[in-house]
Design an enzyme around this catalytic site. Sequence first.
Site, PDB file in Angstrom:
ATOM      1  N   ARG A 172       0.829  -1.210   0.000  1.00  0.00           N
ATOM      2  CA  ARG A 172       0.000   0.000   0.000  1.00  0.00           C
ATOM      3  C   ARG A 172       0.865   1.262   0.000  1.00  0.00           C
ATOM      4  O   ARG A 172       0.569   2.247  -0.644  1.00  0.00           O
ATOM      5  CB  ARG A 172      -0.921  -0.001   1.232  1.00  0.00           C
ATOM      6  CG  ARG A 172      -2.354   0.273   0.864  1.00  0.00           C
ATOM      7  CD  ARG A 172      -3.273   0.200   2.051  1.00  0.00           C
ATOM      8  NE  ARG A 172      -2.932  -0.865   2.988  1.00  0.00           N
ATOM      9  CZ  ARG A 172      -3.341  -0.882   4.255  1.00  0.00           C
ATOM     10  NH1 ARG A 172      -4.061   0.082   4.728  1.00  0.00           N
ATOM     11  NH2 ARG A 172      -3.024  -1.891   5.060  1.00  0.00           N
ATOM     12  N   TYR A 199       0.685   4.516  -2.419  1.00  0.00           N
ATOM     13  CA  TYR A 199       0.580   5.909  -1.938  1.00  0.00           C
ATOM     14  C   TYR A 199       1.689   6.768  -2.532  1.00  0.00           C
ATOM     15  O   TYR A 199       1.473   7.914  -2.933  1.00  0.00           O
ATOM     16  CB  TYR A 199       0.662   5.959  -0.406  1.00  0.00           C
ATOM     17  CG  TYR A 199      -0.522   5.366   0.311  1.00  0.00           C
ATOM     18  CD1 TYR A 199      -1.792   5.328  -0.278  1.00  0.00           C
ATOM     19  CD2 TYR A 199      -0.389   4.854   1.601  1.00  0.00           C
ATOM     20  CE1 TYR A 199      -2.876   4.780   0.390  1.00  0.00           C
ATOM     21  CE2 TYR A 199      -1.485   4.308   2.272  1.00  0.00           C
ATOM     22  CZ  TYR A 199      -2.717   4.275   1.660  1.00  0.00           C
ATOM     23  OH  TYR A 199      -3.790   3.738   2.327  1.00  0.00           O
ATOM     24  N   TYR A 218     -11.682  10.857  -0.023  1.00  0.00           N
ATOM     25  CA  TYR A 218     -12.895  10.672   0.778  1.00  0.00           C
ATOM     26  C   TYR A 218     -12.618  10.971   2.251  1.00  0.00           C
ATOM     27  O   TYR A 218     -11.482  10.951   2.705  1.00  0.00           O
ATOM     28  CB  TYR A 218     -13.489   9.272   0.579  1.00  0.00           C
ATOM     29  CG  TYR A 218     -12.774   8.155   1.285  1.00  0.00           C
ATOM     30  CD1 TYR A 218     -11.733   7.480   0.679  1.00  0.00           C
ATOM     31  CD2 TYR A 218     -13.159   7.750   2.563  1.00  0.00           C
ATOM     32  CE1 TYR A 218     -11.086   6.444   1.326  1.00  0.00           C
ATOM     33  CE2 TYR A 218     -12.519   6.718   3.220  1.00  0.00           C
ATOM     34  CZ  TYR A 218     -11.478   6.075   2.595  1.00  0.00           C
ATOM     35  OH  TYR A 218     -10.833   5.057   3.247  1.00  0.00           O
TER      36      TYR A 218
HETATM   37  N1  SAM Z   1      -9.683   9.755   5.572  1.00  0.00           N
HETATM   38  C1  SAM Z   1     -10.705   8.884   6.095  1.00  0.00           C
HETATM   39  C2  SAM Z   1     -11.561   9.662   7.092  1.00  0.00           C
HETATM   40  O1  SAM Z   1     -11.353  10.879   7.210  1.00  0.00           O
HETATM   41  O2  SAM Z   1     -12.443   9.097   7.741  1.00  0.00           O
HETATM   42  C3  SAM Z   1     -10.085   7.635   6.701  1.00  0.00           C
HETATM   43  C4  SAM Z   1      -9.386   6.775   5.691  1.00  0.00           C
HETATM   44  S1  SAM Z   1      -8.575   5.395   6.395  1.00  0.00           S
HETATM   45  C5  SAM Z   1      -7.408   5.021   5.145  1.00  0.00           C
HETATM   46  C6  SAM Z   1      -9.690   4.046   6.215  1.00  0.00           C
HETATM   47  C7  SAM Z   1     -10.413   3.749   7.513  1.00  0.00           C
HETATM   48  O3  SAM Z   1     -11.390   4.755   7.742  1.00  0.00           O
HETATM   49  C8  SAM Z   1     -11.200   2.447   7.542  1.00  0.00           C
HETATM   50  O4  SAM Z   1     -10.414   1.308   7.797  1.00  0.00           O
HETATM   51  C9  SAM Z   1     -12.179   2.724   8.655  1.00  0.00           C
HETATM   52  O5  SAM Z   1     -11.571   2.632   9.946  1.00  0.00           O
HETATM   53  C10 SAM Z   1     -12.519   4.196   8.369  1.00  0.00           C
HETATM   54  N2  SAM Z   1     -13.663   4.240   7.459  1.00  0.00           N
HETATM   55  C11 SAM Z   1     -13.667   4.280   6.116  1.00  0.00           C
HETATM   56  N3  SAM Z   1     -14.934   4.290   5.649  1.00  0.00           N
HETATM   57  C12 SAM Z   1     -15.739   4.234   6.742  1.00  0.00           C
HETATM   58  C13 SAM Z   1     -17.133   4.202   6.934  1.00  0.00           C
HETATM   59  N4  SAM Z   1     -17.990   4.238   5.911  1.00  0.00           N
HETATM   60  N5  SAM Z   1     -17.588   4.142   8.203  1.00  0.00           N
HETATM   61  C14 SAM Z   1     -16.763   4.109   9.260  1.00  0.00           C
HETATM   62  N6  SAM Z   1     -15.439   4.138   9.135  1.00  0.00           N
HETATM   63  C15 SAM Z   1     -14.928   4.202   7.899  1.00  0.00           C
END
Ligand code: SAM
Length: 256
Positions: free
Chosen positions: A64, A68, A90
């Site tokens: 990963r 990146y 996102y």
């Molecule tokens: N930048 C993102 C944010 O601001 O929430 C976080 C990205 S991080 C690489 C990915 C993690 O974000 C996931 O493993 C999970 O812990 C969280 N995440 C992503 N999508 C989510 C969702 N729909 N609901 C809850 N947590 C989520």
Amino acid sequence: RAELIVVGTGYRAIGDLTLEAKASIVQADTVLCLVGDPMVTGYLARLNPSVRTLDGFYAKGKRRQESYEEMVREILAEVRRDRLVCCALYGHPGVFAYPGHEAVRRTRLEGIPARMLAGSSAEDWLFADLGLDPATSGCQSFEASDFLLRRRIFDPTSLLVLWQVGVIGMTDRDLDFDARDGAALLAERLVAAYGGDHEVTVYEASPYPVTPPRISPVPLAKLADTQLTAISTLVVPPLPARPFDREVLARMRTAV
Ligand code: SAM
């Protein structure tokens, strides 16, 4: 003209995009995005037809961190072409997200202006959906693999939020990843602090107002049997608060 603006698209498809983020997308010469949801990508393309997704840099078996790195290089290559580049990620683009921060840092090193706009993160949505206020007990946020590997010191009487619980130990992007071994490791660590009956919540924010979020309560002892995905965040409620430190309390009273 060269400039980089990194924006977040939040979680609610389209609804979380701030007016300032939207204006940045519209004005940009080039828009690069990593937003997951094809509906959001489609909307960004309507705002600005230059949109290109960075998804193609992910691959099974490719680390990963390497993906990146390539994304950051792609963003920098566009900025160097003397363009106003908007990069849309996102959630909040700077929360548990490496490429946005790194692209801003490297762009500034080249003497080119770069900034990041805040977006709604998964944690923002969980405060709303689960009715939690970080003021009540404080709030600790950790990346799950890092939490385990570095034996992070945490306070079980304060709210604990663990990110990436469904991809513990995953170094590439493997859509068939089996989360159970990682969940078992995590459960072991947490049971030692909270006990097996302590009820935690697997949380997944919903992209659409008409679909409810996933809110799955589970006792820690059963965490490894629960479905965890790449978008799961684990919420561990606090144990009862410790009594006040009487000496501090007395000194605070005299101070007022
Ligand atoms: N930048 C993102 C944010 O601001 O929430 C976080 C990205 S991080 C690489 C990915 C993690 O974000 C996931 O493993 C999970 O812990 C969280 N995440 C992503 N999508 C989510 C969702 N729909 N609901 C809850 N947590 C989520």
